[in-house]
Design an enzyme around this catalytic site. Structure first.
Site, PDB file in Angstrom:
ATOM      1  N   LYS A 133      -2.837 -12.174  -6.029  1.00  0.00           N
ATOM      2  CA  LYS A 133      -4.227 -11.765  -5.860  1.00  0.00           C
ATOM      3  C   LYS A 133      -4.993 -13.010  -5.436  1.00  0.00           C
ATOM      4  O   LYS A 133      -4.940 -14.026  -6.112  1.00  0.00           O
ATOM      5  CB  LYS A 133      -4.820 -11.269  -7.177  1.00  0.00           C
ATOM      6  CG  LYS A 133      -4.124 -10.117  -7.840  1.00  0.00           C
ATOM      7  CD  LYS A 133      -4.824  -9.842  -9.170  1.00  0.00           C
ATOM      8  CE  LYS A 133      -4.160  -8.767  -9.966  1.00  0.00           C
ATOM      9  NZ  LYS A 133      -4.905  -8.494 -11.218  1.00  0.00           N
ATOM     10  N   ILE A 151       0.240  -6.425 -12.648  1.00  0.00           N
ATOM     11  CA  ILE A 151       0.996  -6.561 -11.402  1.00  0.00           C
ATOM     12  C   ILE A 151       2.480  -6.758 -11.703  1.00  0.00           C
ATOM     13  O   ILE A 151       3.315  -6.501 -10.841  1.00  0.00           O
ATOM     14  CB  ILE A 151       0.432  -7.662 -10.472  1.00  0.00           C
ATOM     15  CG1 ILE A 151       0.378  -9.021 -11.151  1.00  0.00           C
ATOM     16  CG2 ILE A 151      -0.922  -7.245  -9.924  1.00  0.00           C
ATOM     17  CD1 ILE A 151      -0.041 -10.160 -10.222  1.00  0.00           C
ATOM     18  N   GLU A 152       2.800  -7.166 -12.916  1.00  0.00           N
ATOM     19  CA  GLU A 152       4.204  -7.225 -13.316  1.00  0.00           C
ATOM     20  C   GLU A 152       4.832  -5.830 -13.247  1.00  0.00           C
ATOM     21  O   GLU A 152       5.969  -5.672 -12.795  1.00  0.00           O
ATOM     22  CB  GLU A 152       4.344  -7.776 -14.743  1.00  0.00           C
ATOM     23  CG  GLU A 152       3.980  -9.238 -14.884  1.00  0.00           C
ATOM     24  CD  GLU A 152       2.504  -9.499 -15.160  1.00  0.00           C
ATOM     25  OE1 GLU A 152       2.191 -10.604 -15.631  1.00  0.00           O
ATOM     26  OE2 GLU A 152       1.652  -8.613 -14.907  1.00  0.00           O
ATOM     27  N   GLU A 189     -11.470  -4.573 -11.116  1.00  0.00           N
ATOM     28  CA  GLU A 189     -10.272  -4.475 -10.279  1.00  0.00           C
ATOM     29  C   GLU A 189      -9.860  -3.021 -10.080  1.00  0.00           C
ATOM     30  O   GLU A 189      -9.394  -2.646  -9.004  1.00  0.00           O
ATOM     31  CB  GLU A 189      -9.112  -5.241 -10.916  1.00  0.00           C
ATOM     32  CG  GLU A 189      -9.340  -6.734 -11.009  1.00  0.00           C
ATOM     33  CD  GLU A 189      -8.207  -7.430 -11.728  1.00  0.00           C
ATOM     34  OE1 GLU A 189      -7.517  -8.230 -11.061  1.00  0.00           O
ATOM     35  OE2 GLU A 189      -7.998  -7.178 -12.932  1.00  0.00           O
ATOM     36  N   TYR A 206      13.344  -2.611   7.818  1.00  0.00           N
ATOM     37  CA  TYR A 206      12.231  -3.241   7.100  1.00  0.00           C
ATOM     38  C   TYR A 206      10.898  -2.559   7.352  1.00  0.00           C
ATOM     39  O   TYR A 206       9.978  -2.684   6.550  1.00  0.00           O
ATOM     40  CB  TYR A 206      12.153  -4.750   7.342  1.00  0.00           C
ATOM     41  CG  TYR A 206      12.156  -5.212   8.766  1.00  0.00           C
ATOM     42  CD1 TYR A 206      11.024  -5.151   9.551  1.00  0.00           C
ATOM     43  CD2 TYR A 206      13.315  -5.743   9.331  1.00  0.00           C
ATOM     44  CE1 TYR A 206      11.030  -5.591  10.857  1.00  0.00           C
ATOM     45  CE2 TYR A 206      13.330  -6.193  10.637  1.00  0.00           C
ATOM     46  CZ  TYR A 206      12.184  -6.117  11.399  1.00  0.00           C
ATOM     47  OH  TYR A 206      12.202  -6.556  12.689  1.00  0.00           O
TER      48      TYR A 206
END
Length: 119
Positions: free
Chosen positions: A99, A72-73, A21, A53
């Site tokens: 993911k 990813i946290e 990854e 945005y």
């Protein structure tokens, strides 16, 4: 509370606990829900009375595509921190990161996390 929503943002990044990854990278799907008072914008029709945005998207893209996190946290936490710093009107954030193809065995549509933070 009013909300600004960005759904299905796709970015390519190098986050993850596995070496593959971190070296090969993968697509990350990011959904954002920003709690913002939109009363003024709903009356004025002025961009200056809301959170743009497009700028939010660019800010998140820079983090996802430019940073490197094992979890990813942590990426989600960094997104919240950055958006709170850049956009004072944001009162709360819900962010989901998925993911589609992590290097784990099994059949699934995606894996991911969701977190919520308040100012």
């Amino acid at each position: 509370m009013d909300k600004i929503v960005l759904e299905g943002c796709r970015f390519y990044g190098y986050h993850g606990a596995f070496k593959e990854e971190q070296t090969l990278g993968q697509i990350f799907l990011v959904d954002l829900e920003l709690s913002v008072d939109l009363q003024a914008a709903s009356l004025s029709d002025q961009l200056t009375d809301t959170v743009h945005y497009g700028i939010v998207f660019d800010s998140v893209r820079q983090l996802v595509e430019g940073g490197k996190f094992i979890l990813i946290e942590r990426l989600a936490g960094a997104i919240c921190e950055q958006l709170f710093n850049e956009f004072p009107p944001i009162e709360a954030i819900k962010v989901a990161i998925k993911k589609e193809n992590p290097p784990i065995a099994g059949h699934y549509k995606a894996v991911g996390i969701e977190l919520e933070r308040q100012r």
